[in-house]
Design an enzyme around this catalytic site. Structure first.
Site, PDB file in Angstrom:
ATOM      1  N   ASP A   1       0.846  -1.186   0.000  1.00 48.97           N
ATOM      2  CA  ASP A   1       0.000   0.000   0.000  1.00 48.97           C
ATOM      3  C   ASP A   1       0.889   1.246   0.000  1.00 48.97           C
ATOM      4  O   ASP A   1       1.925   1.274   0.663  1.00 48.97           O
ATOM      5  CB  ASP A   1      -0.902   0.028   1.239  1.00 48.97           C
TER       6      ASP A   1
ATOM      7  N   ARG B   1      -2.584  -1.973  -8.048  1.00 45.33           N
ATOM      8  CA  ARG B   1      -3.886  -1.432  -7.668  1.00 45.33           C
ATOM      9  C   ARG B   1      -3.850   0.063  -7.952  1.00 45.33           C
ATOM     10  O   ARG B   1      -2.944   0.765  -7.504  1.00 45.33           O
ATOM     11  CB  ARG B   1      -4.158  -1.668  -6.179  1.00 45.33           C
TER      12      ARG B   1
END
Length: 324
Positions: A130, A178
């Site tokens: 992330d 992502r």
């Protein structure tokens, strides 16, 4: 201060984060956090898997400045990997380098990350890095590149609100990515500020990676973006194995199930743990619709859950008075 700025400020307040843990998940977050321990999150994953939905698991944690805290987070993530392997659920890991020592010592952080990625590689489990705020961006990307020299189970996130996002996307096009809009408050020198600019760049990045990249996680709750991407995918005959739609646990549940039923690959971002406050506040900050989504779900369930907006204001008022 805008509503977005307000929630981001709450998410970055260490005092509120620490004290919110005392209240457990009673302040509205239980609808968007899949439990506080590994057993609970595995059960949540099993439930989603039965509906044709895969998962990415986030062990929540904020403000890690002690080696002992980073080591504990590493051990927890290793335990989650073991649980995924043992249970056979369809899930992988999402992690934040800051939770594993990025703000303490870079070599220490890298060693923690390498241990996690190595174990996951043994079990053929993907690890997604992330991305956090701009100050941590380049260091996190450096970790991804360094680890990918030894392991092929590493990917990351591109945040569309950064001016540099297009350049980063091209650099990492051979990675599983992502793509998100971005959830932190950043200055105009490094990030787009208007919704229109961010949305336009988001679509641009998604289309580029779908056509040129390895694998794309289309991470959004925006039904207009989803409908646009469905048409784009059909128009360009993008193979199913090249992409997935992705949403957060607890948001737009019916749409998640519908997309899976329609035959799209779908992945739910599943956070768990007691350190839920910062995560929850950023979800409310991302877009005003998130507040409406949580409100709708809370009242539809007829629970006594208190929406995070009111909870945050309540905590601020109470705790500020106690400090004086």
């Amino acid at each position: 201060m805008s509503l977005k700025d307000f929630f981001i400020a709450l998410s970055e307040n260490q005092f509120l984060n620490n004290n919110a843990k005392k209240y457990g998940l009673k302040l509205g977050a239980q609808s968007v956090v899949a439990g506080t321990n590994i057993d609970e999150v595995i059960e949540s994953i099993k439930h989603l898997n039965k509906q044709g939905i895969s998962c990415t698991v986030d062990n929540l944690g904020e403000f890690v400045f002690e080696r002992s805290e980073a080591t504990a987070a590493k051990e927890q993530i290793l335990a989650v990997i073991e649980a995924i392997h043992t249970s056979g659920v369809d899930a992988h890991i999402s992690l934040k380098p800051s939770q594993l020592g990025l703000d303490i010592d870079l070599d220490f952080c890298y060693n923690n990350l390498e241990e996690i990625v190595s174990l996951a590689h043994q079990y053929d489990i993907f690890i997604n890095f992330d991305m956090e705020n701009y100050e941590r961006l380049q260091t996190s990307f450096d970790f991804v590149e360094r680890l990918s020299e030894k392991h092929d189970n590493v990917g990351t996130v591109i945040q569309a609100y950064f001016h540099r996002a297009e350049e980063d996307l091209a650099k990492f096009k051979d990675y599983r990515l992502r793509i998100v809009k971005g959830a932190y408050k950043e200055p105009e020198t490094v990030a787009f500020q208007s919704k229109d600019e961010i949305d336009a760049n988001y679509i641009k990045l998604l289309e580029y990676h779908l056509l040129n990249g390895k694998f794309t996680s289309i991470a959004t709750h925006d039904h207009d973006v989803i409908n646009h991407m469905k048409k784009f995918i059909a128009l360009h005959d993008i193979p199913k194995e090249k992409y997935e739609f992705q949403m957060l646990y607890g948001f737009r549940k019916e749409m998640q199930i519908d997309l899976a039923k329609e035959g799209y690959n779908f992945c739910t971002y599943v956070p768990f743990g007691e350190d839920w406050y910062g995560y929850f506040m950023r979800r409310l900050a991302e877009r005003p619709q998130n507040i409406q989504l949580v409100t709708k779900q809370v009242f539809n369930k007829k629970t006594n859950t208190i929406l995070g907006v009111a909870a945050a204001a309540f905590i601020i008022g109470r705790l500020t008075k106690k400090r004086k």
